[in-house]
Design a protein around this motif. Structure first.
Motif, short mmCIF file in Angstrom:
data_model
loop_
_atom_site.label_atom_id
_atom_site.label_comp_id
_atom_site.label_asym_id
_atom_site.label_seq_id
_atom_site.Cartn_x
_atom_site.Cartn_y
_atom_site.Cartn_z
N ALA A 1 0.83 -1.21 0.00
CA ALA A 1 0.00 0.00 0.00
C ALA A 1 0.86 1.26 0.00
CB ALA A 1 -0.92 0.01 1.22
N GLY A 2 0.47 2.24 -0.77
CA GLY A 2 1.21 3.50 -0.81
C GLY A 2 0.52 4.52 -1.68
N ILE A 3 0.92 5.76 -1.52
CA ILE A 3 0.39 6.85 -2.33
C ILE A 3 1.55 7.67 -2.88
CG2 ILE A 3 -1.80 7.01 -1.07
CD1 ILE A 3 -0.64 9.48 0.39
N THR A 4 1.26 8.43 -3.92
CA THR A 4 2.27 9.33 -4.47
C THR A 4 1.93 10.77 -4.13
OG1 THR A 4 1.11 9.53 -6.58
CG2 THR A 4 2.77 7.80 -6.41
N MET A 5 2.92 11.62 -4.20
CA MET A 5 2.72 13.06 -4.07
C MET A 5 3.86 13.73 -4.81
SD MET A 5 2.27 15.46 -0.68
CE MET A 5 3.99 15.37 -0.18
N ASN A 6 3.54 14.68 -5.65
CA ASN A 6 4.58 15.35 -6.45
C ASN A 6 4.36 16.85 -6.39
OD1 ASN A 6 6.70 15.84 -8.14
ND2 ASN A 6 5.63 15.23 -10.02
N LYS A 7 4.82 17.45 -5.29
CA LYS A 7 4.68 18.89 -5.10
C LYS A 7 6.02 19.48 -4.67
CE LYS A 7 1.02 20.66 -3.14
NZ LYS A 7 -0.05 20.96 -2.16
N PRO A 8 6.30 20.71 -5.05
CA PRO A 8 7.53 21.35 -4.56
C PRO A 8 7.49 21.47 -3.04
CG PRO A 8 6.54 22.61 -6.37
CD PRO A 8 5.53 21.58 -5.97
N ILE A 9 8.66 21.40 -2.43
CA ILE A 9 8.71 21.43 -0.96
C ILE A 9 8.06 22.69 -0.39
CG2 ILE A 9 11.07 22.39 -0.95
CD1 ILE A 9 11.55 20.72 1.61
N GLU A 10 8.21 23.80 -1.08
CA GLU A 10 7.66 25.04 -0.53
C GLU A 10 6.14 25.11 -0.60
OE1 GLU A 10 9.04 26.25 -4.75
OE2 GLU A 10 9.60 24.83 -3.17
N GLU A 11 5.54 24.22 -1.39
CA GLU A 11 4.08 24.19 -1.51
C GLU A 11 3.46 23.04 -0.72
OE1 GLU A 11 2.97 24.09 -5.62
OE2 GLU A 11 4.30 25.76 -6.15
N THR A 12 4.27 22.21 -0.11
CA THR A 12 3.78 21.05 0.62
C THR A 12 3.41 21.45 2.05
OG1 THR A 12 5.17 19.58 -0.69
CG2 THR A 12 4.34 18.71 1.39
N THR A 13 2.17 21.14 2.45
CA THR A 13 1.74 21.46 3.81
C THR A 13 2.20 20.38 4.78
OG1 THR A 13 -0.36 20.27 3.66
CG2 THR A 13 -0.32 22.55 2.86
N GLU A 14 2.21 20.72 6.06
CA GLU A 14 2.57 19.72 7.07
C GLU A 14 1.60 18.55 7.04
OE1 GLU A 14 2.99 19.22 11.92
OE2 GLU A 14 2.77 21.23 11.07
N ALA A 15 0.31 18.84 6.86
CA ALA A 15 -0.69 17.77 6.83
C ALA A 15 -0.44 16.82 5.66
CB ALA A 15 -2.09 18.36 6.74
N GLU A 16 -0.10 17.37 4.50
CA GLU A 16 0.19 16.53 3.34
C GLU A 16 1.42 15.67 3.57
OE1 GLU A 16 -1.50 19.22 -0.38
OE2 GLU A 16 0.47 19.70 0.50
N TYR A 17 2.44 16.28 4.17
CA TYR A 17 3.67 15.55 4.43
C TYR A 17 3.43 14.40 5.40
CZ TYR A 17 8.58 14.60 5.37
OH TYR A 17 9.79 13.97 5.49
N ARG A 18 2.72 14.70 6.50
CA ARG A 18 2.46 13.67 7.50
C ARG A 18 1.59 12.54 6.93
NH1 ARG A 18 4.09 14.70 12.62
NH2 ARG A 18 4.74 16.84 13.09
N ARG A 19 0.67 12.87 6.03
CA ARG A 19 -0.19 11.84 5.44
C ARG A 19 0.62 10.85 4.62
NH1 ARG A 19 -3.34 11.37 0.50
NH2 ARG A 19 -5.05 9.89 0.85
N ILE A 20 1.52 11.34 3.77
CA ILE A 20 2.30 10.42 2.95
C ILE A 20 3.28 9.61 3.78
CG2 ILE A 20 4.19 11.99 2.28
CD1 ILE A 20 3.87 10.78 -0.58
N ILE A 21 3.81 10.20 4.84
CA ILE A 21 4.70 9.45 5.73
C ILE A 21 3.92 8.36 6.47
CG2 ILE A 21 6.17 9.60 7.79
CD1 ILE A 21 7.46 10.69 5.20
N ASP A 22 2.72 8.68 6.92
CA ASP A 22 1.90 7.70 7.63
C ASP A 22 1.56 6.51 6.73
OD1 ASP A 22 1.81 8.88 10.10
OD2 ASP A 22 -0.15 9.81 9.82
#
Length: 244
Positions: free
Chosen positions: A88-109
């Motif tokens: 199981a996994g998801i992708t995310m392709n956003k520049p670091i400066e546009e990535t929110t903490e919530a988005e980051y934590r979701r993909i790590i989780d």
């Protein structure tokens, strides 16, 4: 002789894409498989298609209690678990400066914490089975750089695989990581990505993207006793991308 005869497997994210490909091949090779996914309709349909040796259970891979329930139900249906594929996994392709903490934590989780939970939760069942194989699906972005969040999580999967292999070897449990390159799956081809993928394929040494089945063949090898002396290693299936 079936290569997974007598094996009981859990495949996360098993309802579609690469996960469904792994499930189909495992059942074909004699395993009893629990399809674990949040996609209930697709998961149930796949289980129905494959018959009595496949069942579906809803699994939120980020919830430890849910993991314990799925493993207990798998034991009840098929017996102790001998193979776990953390797919199981998801992708995310956003520049670091546009990535929110919530988005980051979701993909790590979803991509990272879930692998830890799966490995931890399946140990008691694999001890009952007197050994097992854990296959963690990472990415070529667990070997080389890519998008923030996704790359971080896939490097972590690679590291957890090595730590898990060392920590579980005395139980007869092997842990390896698989690093796919560009694979033709619904996740890859979402939105307007199809044309971009075709263009990118020109730069792959093999000049094409891979079919999910080409990854499944490698996962099958690692799940089987044929790979009995392989643990803590990375297995790359990328058409030569990381060789450049």
């Amino acid at each position: 002789m079936s290569r997974l005869a007598g094996k009981v497997a859990i495949v996360t994210g098993g309802a579609r894409g690469m996960g469904a490909s792994h499930v189909r091949l495992f059942v074909k090779e004699g395993a009893k498989v629990m399809i674990a996914d949040i996609l209930e309709q697709e998961g149930q349909a796949l289980a129905t298609e494959l018959g009595e040796n496949a069942k579906f259970l809803k699994l939120d891979v980020t919830k430890e209690d849910n993991w314990k329930e799925v493993i207990a139900e798998t034991e009840k249906a098929f017996g102790p678990v001998s193979v776990l594929v953390n797919n199981a996994g998801i992708t995310m392709n956003k520049p670091i400066e546009e990535t929110t903490e919530a988005e980051y934590r979701r993909i790590i989780d979803i991509n990272q914490v879930s692998v830890f939970l799966g490995m931890k939760s399946v140990i008691p069942s694999m001890k009952k089975a007197e050994g097992g194989s854990i296959v963690n699906i990472s990415s070529i972005n667990g070997l080389v750089g890519g998008a923030i969040g996704y790359t971080d999580s896939k490097f972590a999967v690679r590291g957890m695989t090595k730590a898990g292999a060392l920590g579980l070897a005395h139980y007869g449990i092997r842990v390896n990581s698989v690093h796919p390159g560009v694979i033709e799956t619904p996740m890859l081809l979402q939105g307007d990505a199809k044309d971009a993928i075709k263009e990118f394929a020109k730069f792959i040494p093999n000049k094409r993207v891979a079919k999910p089945e080409e990854v499944s063949n490698l996962v099958l090898y690692l799940a089987s006793d044929e790979s009995s002396y392989s643990t803590g290693s990375e297995f790359v299936v990328d058409g030569g991308i990381t060789a450049q």
